[in-house]
Write a protein that holds these residues in place. Structure first.
Motif, PDB file in Angstrom:
ATOM      1  N   ARG A  18      25.431 -35.801   5.386  1.00  0.00           N
ATOM      2  CA  ARG A  18      25.510 -36.729   4.248  1.00  0.00           C
ATOM      3  C   ARG A  18      24.149 -37.291   3.892  1.00  0.00           C
ATOM      4  O   ARG A  18      23.372 -37.636   4.756  1.00  0.00           O
ATOM      5  N   SER A  20      22.171 -39.634   0.475  1.00  0.00           N
ATOM      6  CA  SER A  20      22.339 -40.268  -0.832  1.00  0.00           C
ATOM      7  C   SER A  20      21.882 -39.282  -1.892  1.00  0.00           C
ATOM      8  O   SER A  20      20.731 -38.847  -1.881  1.00  0.00           O
ATOM      9  N   SER A 147      33.556 -48.174   2.837  1.00  0.00           N
ATOM     10  CA  SER A 147      32.563 -47.431   2.035  1.00  0.00           C
ATOM     11  C   SER A 147      32.032 -46.234   2.797  1.00  0.00           C
ATOM     12  O   SER A 147      31.896 -45.132   2.256  1.00  0.00           O
ATOM     13  N   MET A 151      32.416 -42.275   1.857  1.00  0.00           N
ATOM     14  CA  MET A 151      31.308 -41.335   1.639  1.00  0.00           C
ATOM     15  C   MET A 151      31.424 -40.107   2.540  1.00  0.00           C
ATOM     16  O   MET A 151      31.116 -38.994   2.121  1.00  0.00           O
ATOM     17  N   ARG A 155      32.123 -36.217   1.348  1.00  0.00           N
ATOM     18  CA  ARG A 155      31.257 -35.132   1.844  1.00  0.00           C
ATOM     19  C   ARG A 155      32.104 -34.001   2.454  1.00  0.00           C
ATOM     20  O   ARG A 155      31.851 -32.821   2.218  1.00  0.00           O
ATOM     21  N   ASP A 160      29.385 -35.354  -3.032  1.00  0.00           N
ATOM     22  CA  ASP A 160      28.350 -36.222  -2.496  1.00  0.00           C
ATOM     23  C   ASP A 160      28.425 -37.587  -3.164  1.00  0.00           C
ATOM     24  O   ASP A 160      29.115 -37.758  -4.178  1.00  0.00           O
ATOM     25  N   THR A 161      27.697 -38.511  -2.598  1.00  0.00           N
ATOM     26  CA  THR A 161      27.813 -39.902  -3.041  1.00  0.00           C
ATOM     27  C   THR A 161      26.464 -40.613  -3.056  1.00  0.00           C
ATOM     28  O   THR A 161      25.503 -40.146  -2.447  1.00  0.00           O
ATOM     29  N   PRO A 163      25.551 -44.775  -2.509  1.00  0.00           N
ATOM     30  CA  PRO A 163      25.922 -46.191  -2.503  1.00  0.00           C
ATOM     31  C   PRO A 163      24.868 -46.972  -3.277  1.00  0.00           C
ATOM     32  O   PRO A 163      23.682 -46.702  -3.134  1.00  0.00           O
ATOM     33  N   ILE A 188      29.660 -47.038  -5.900  1.00  0.00           N
ATOM     34  CA  ILE A 188      29.420 -45.733  -5.278  1.00  0.00           C
ATOM     35  C   ILE A 188      29.581 -44.634  -6.324  1.00  0.00           C
ATOM     36  O   ILE A 188      30.643 -44.502  -6.944  1.00  0.00           O
ATOM     37  N   LEU A 190      29.978 -40.759  -7.262  1.00  0.00           N
ATOM     38  CA  LEU A 190      30.636 -39.633  -6.577  1.00  0.00           C
ATOM     39  C   LEU A 190      30.630 -38.425  -7.497  1.00  0.00           C
ATOM     40  O   LEU A 190      30.964 -38.538  -8.689  1.00  0.00           O
TER      41      LEU A 190
END
Ligand SMILES: Cc1cc2nc3c(=O)[nH]c(=O)nc-3n(C[C@H](O)[C@H](O)[C@H](O)COP(=O)(O)O)c2cc1C
Length: 215
Positions: A18, A20, A147, A151, A155, A160-161, A163, A188, A190
């Motif tokens: 994961r 960002s 949260s 995430m 994934r 993907d995400t 925050p 978030i 997404l």
């Protein structure tokens, strides 16, 4: 009954993979996929299992553009590109659902009616006496847990995400008509990554871990 995890490899892959993500493909995400991700996220633990998280999902064009105007400039393009933006809210009166939550536990056979009645009564007494600042702390902690799980669930499903704390909470509440009962915790993004998240580093574990004492 405890479910035994047979293989932790997949989880490690998801957790270690994961990142960002700040650039998304212009693809749609189905309501079903979002729902499955949210359902998995809500398996996160919470204080007295009160589950005070609420999700405001900006899924259509209009609500996405509202969300875009509530985030700070450096986040606008990220929200615009993402398939959905999820506003994570903490319900400061979330504990009022105690009866419903623990009724479910009785129906599922996890608790007796008698235990439920007692537990709900004492929990409501407790939560109703907690000062607002402390309640905010509780929903923030629970919000952080849900949260993270959100995430990771995203994934694991190939999404993907990102925050985001970079938003104007006053504007956000105003634009979406969010009452003071709800505290914005995070936004978030997404979607499907157009570009991988950039790698980041972490402090060595020795620097952030204290064994047995703080000396
Ligand atoms: C509470 C919180 C708020 C954040 N706010 C933003 C933000 O507003 N914009 C952004 O681009 N990244 C934001 N980030 C992402 C962090 O920069 C990122 O998590 C960190 O650099 C580590 O990178 P990684 O998530 O790829 O592991 C935020 C992360 C957290 C946990």
């Amino acid at each position: 009954m405890t479910v035994q995890v047979q293989d932790t490899q997949d989880f490690m892959k998801v957790a270690k993979g994961r990142r960002s993500v700040r650039s998304y493909e212009p693809t749609e995400i189905s309501k079903e996929d979002v729902q499955e991700i949210l359902e998995t996220a809500t398996l996160a633990p919470s204080s007295s299992n009160m589950q005070p998280w609420r999700f405001l999902v900006a899924h259509d064009k209009e609500s996405k553009s509202k969300l875009e105007s509530a985030v700070l400039d450096f986040n606008k393009q990220r929200v615009a590109e993402a398939s959905v933006g999820i506003v994570l809210l903490g319900d400061l009166k979330g504990y009022e659902k105690a009866e419903k939550i623990y009724d479910q536990a009785v129906k599922a056979g996890y608790m007796t009616e008698e235990n439920k009645t007692q537990f709900v009564k004492s929990s409501l007494n407790l939560y109703r006496s907690i000062p607002q600042d402390k309640l905010k702390e509780i929903v923030l902690v629970d919000g952080g847990l849900v949260s993270m799980q959100l995430m990771l669930a995203a994934r694991a499903k190939g999404y993907d995400t990102l925050p985001m704390g970079g938003y104007d909470p006053v504007k956000l509440k105003e634009l979406f008509g969010i009452s003071d009962q709800y505290m914005p915790i995070m936004v978030i993004a997404l979607g499907k990554a157009a570009q991988e998240g950039r790698p980041t580093t972490r402090l060595p574990i020795e620097e952030v871990t204290f064994w047995n004492t703080m000396d």
